[in-house]
Design an enzyme around this catalytic site. Structure first.
Site, PDB file in Angstrom:
ATOM      1  N   LYS A  16       0.848  -1.196   0.000  1.00 55.02           N
ATOM      2  CA  LYS A  16       0.000   0.000   0.000  1.00 55.02           C
ATOM      3  C   LYS A  16       0.885   1.247   0.000  1.00 55.02           C
ATOM      4  O   LYS A  16       2.057   1.171   0.355  1.00 55.02           O
ATOM      5  CB  LYS A  16      -0.957  -0.015   1.197  1.00 55.02           C
ATOM      6  CG  LYS A  16      -0.262   0.033   2.570  1.00 55.02           C
ATOM      7  CD  LYS A  16      -1.259  -0.124   3.698  1.00 55.02           C
ATOM      8  CE  LYS A  16      -0.566   0.009   5.051  1.00 55.02           C
ATOM      9  NZ  LYS A  16      -1.475  -0.275   6.173  1.00 55.02           N
ATOM     10  N   HIS A  17       0.370   2.402  -0.426  1.00 54.62           N
ATOM     11  CA  HIS A  17      -0.973   2.771  -0.860  1.00 54.62           C
ATOM     12  C   HIS A  17      -0.861   3.170  -2.332  1.00 54.62           C
ATOM     13  O   HIS A  17      -0.416   4.282  -2.632  1.00 54.62           O
ATOM     14  CB  HIS A  17      -1.519   3.932  -0.056  1.00 54.62           C
ATOM     15  CG  HIS A  17      -1.483   3.756   1.425  1.00 54.62           C
ATOM     16  ND1 HIS A  17      -0.327   3.935   2.179  1.00 54.62           N
ATOM     17  CD2 HIS A  17      -2.459   3.401   2.302  1.00 54.62           C
ATOM     18  CE1 HIS A  17      -0.606   3.717   3.457  1.00 54.62           C
ATOM     19  NE2 HIS A  17      -1.895   3.392   3.567  1.00 54.62           N
ATOM     20  N   HIS A  53      -7.109  10.541   5.783  1.00 53.16           N
ATOM     21  CA  HIS A  53      -8.175  10.324   6.758  1.00 53.16           C
ATOM     22  C   HIS A  53      -9.025  11.590   6.910  1.00 53.16           C
ATOM     23  O   HIS A  53     -10.185  11.506   7.336  1.00 53.16           O
ATOM     24  CB  HIS A  53      -7.588   9.944   8.117  1.00 53.16           C
ATOM     25  CG  HIS A  53      -6.893   8.619   8.120  1.00 53.16           C
ATOM     26  ND1 HIS A  53      -5.605   8.458   7.669  1.00 53.16           N
ATOM     27  CD2 HIS A  53      -7.320   7.390   8.506  1.00 53.16           C
ATOM     28  CE1 HIS A  53      -5.261   7.190   7.788  1.00 53.16           C
ATOM     29  NE2 HIS A  53      -6.275   6.521   8.284  1.00 53.16           N
ATOM     30  N   ASP A  70      -8.657   1.345   0.611  1.00 59.09           N
ATOM     31  CA  ASP A  70      -8.479   1.853   1.965  1.00 59.09           C
ATOM     32  C   ASP A  70      -9.892   2.098   2.516  1.00 59.09           C
ATOM     33  O   ASP A  70     -10.893   2.021   1.790  1.00 59.09           O
ATOM     34  CB  ASP A  70      -7.657   3.138   1.929  1.00 59.09           C
ATOM     35  CG  ASP A  70      -6.813   3.322   3.188  1.00 59.09           C
ATOM     36  OD1 ASP A  70      -7.137   2.704   4.219  1.00 59.09           O
ATOM     37  OD2 ASP A  70      -5.830   4.078   3.137  1.00 59.09           O
TER      38      ASP A  70
END
Length: 488
Positions: free
Chosen positions: A162-163, A175, A246
């Site tokens: 990831k990512h 986030h 995600d």
């Protein structure tokens, strides 16, 4: 099929009734967070209970080592994170650390580890990757990504790089908002993609897409972009494993679409599994996602063949894990309880003036300063440096100072002072308080637990990561009777 492509989280340390029902209805995956974990035995019992409802369920967790741990959230990770491993640059050690993490996960029954981080941390101001990356050099990151995958998957636990297509050159936390990678296609190809190409070459079983906007690749966030997920990752790079999103409640995408619409668009773009970390207590979130996917298939917005393909990849990963039971058993017979401490010690870098050894012979005052961490980390892992020093110097005092706080009284020159900071170079308030502390106590030892800046203090130690292993390695170095052979 719609249920099989979902990987939700849940609350509690036992499966709630809605989750048991969903597993019976074909739910394909579950994600464990720190809120689900008490200890190793309880976690294993929890996973066993999940598999009673659905033997083939994929159980996933974020277990990166370093600052990001779910199974050791109460104690802090037993292993340094990626940056520490990259600084030491010992590929065999990286593989052994990953193998030990696989032992921890396998003992709990976990199928899929959302690791390693394959991002190249090209921007030191990055608020969410930082020490979670092996470093700023694509070749180094690629080499250690492969070593990590080999160690984890060689012990029978699936890895997830990831990512994608690379979160390292961002100054926003996905986030909280949608990060943008303002780089040319050539730069992305040269800098960000090599670790993912290497991961694919190493046989990584899964890749997690990042909630990132990369205008050089598409005008849509990567999670929702067919150009990124299918044309680049599948067709150009040749990845045939599981692509997982995600968490879809992250503001980077949640600010633009409802959860069901995100799931539908991600699947249409090429994702195979949709991670939903936060769900309603009654399970309505999961069933709402299912209904949105079913409706999209009926309306022709999501081809049924695409959904079937995604469901097949979920089943393939579950089958891969089932076939690796002998490898997990073999890894379990190879304990190495000192590995984490040795690996963390190899990552220490020290700038020391003329000082006596041991640096700390008496119990110190430890002042710890850190900005609130990213939600990916979830909190500052205990016991911290004060706790680690108290193990070897009973009577150590620890004081935490947050943004807006004030330093404690530092006038007791009979008690050594240790100032522990994390990413001081990125936070003005930490720099100001650190400078104030050094004006009062120029003899202070400074320990940087994040990305290091310019050395300050009588002794400056960079750990390149915040974990229990790193804190214990510093504590032992500072209290050792044997000085280092050379300054590094």
């Amino acid at each position: 099929m719609a249920m099989s492509v979902l990987q939700p989280g849940f609350d509690g340390t036992e499966p709630p009734e809605w989750l048991r029902r969903a597993l019976g209805d074909g739910l394909g995956g579950v994600v464990l967070f720190a809120r689900n974990v008490v200890d190793q035995a309880q976690t294993a019992e929890l996973v066993t209970a999940l598999r009673r409802e659905s033997p083939d369920v994929i159980v996933a967790a974020d277990e990166e080592g370093g600052a990001v741990t779910r199974l050791e959230a109460d104690t802090g990770s037993s292993w340094p994170g990626n940056r520490g491993l990259g600084v030491a640059d010992d590929l065999a050690a990286t593989a052994r650390v990953a193998r030990q993490i696989a032992r921890l996960l396998a003992a709990a029954g976990v199928t899929l580890d959302y690791a390693p981080v394959a991002d190249v941390n090209a921007n030191p101001a990055n608020p969410v990757i930082g020490v979670r990356s092996f470093g700023p050099d694509p070749d180094l990151v690629a080499r250690h990504t492969v070593a990590w995958i080999d160690g984890l998957q060689g012990a029978g636990v699936a890895a997830c790089a990831k990512h994608f297509p690379g979160h390292g050159d961002t100054v926003a936390d996905s986030h909280l908002e949608l990060p943008t990678v303002n780089a040319s296609r050539e730069t992305v190809e040269r800098r960000d993609l090599p670790p993912f190409r290497a991961a694919i070459g190493a046989g990584v079983r899964a890749i997690m897409c990042g909630h990132l906007l990369v205008p050089a690749l598409d005008a849509l966030p990567a999670t929702l972009s067919r150009a990124v997920m299918t044309e680049l990752l599948r067709e150009e790079m040749g990845f045939e494993g599981l692509v997982v999103t995600d968490a879809i409640e992250m503001r980077a995408v949640a600010a633009f679409h409802e959860p069901g619409e995100i799931a539908v668009r991600a699947l249409a773009a090429g994702a195979d599994a949709v991670c939903a970390g936060i769900t309603a207590p009654d399970g309505s979130t999961v069933y709402g996602l299912r209904d949105a996917i079913v409706a999209a298939v009926r309306e022709g917005r999501l081809p049924e063949e695409r959904l079937s393909e995604a469901a097949d990849r979920v089943r393939q990963l579950a089958a891969w894990h089932a076939d690796r039971a002998p490898e997990r058993a073999g890894a379990a017979a190879e304990p190495d309880d000192d590995l984490g401490l040795r690996a963390a010690g190899a990552a220490l870098r020290v700038a020391a003036g003329a000082c006596e050894w041991p640096v700390l012979a008496r119990a110190p005052l430890v002042v710890e300063m850190a900005e609130r961490p990213s939600e990916a980390i979830g909190g500052i892992a205990p016991p911290g440096l004060a706790g680690a020093l108290a193990e070897v110097l009973p009577g150590t005092l620890g004081v935490s100072v947050d943004a807006g706080g004030a330093l404690p009284d530092l006038s007791d020159h009979d008690r050594p002072l240790v100032v522990a900071v994390r990413d001081a170079a990125r936070h003005g308030w930490i720099n100001e308080l650190l400078a104030e502390a050094l004006r009062v106590r120029p003899d202070a030892v400074v320990v940087e637990l994040g990305l290091p800046g310019s050395p300050v203090g009588a002794v400056h130690v960079s750990t390149h990561g915040n974990s229990r292993a790193s804190a214990r390695a510093v504590a032992r170095w500072l209290t050792s009777l044997n000085p280092p052979t050379e300054e590094s």
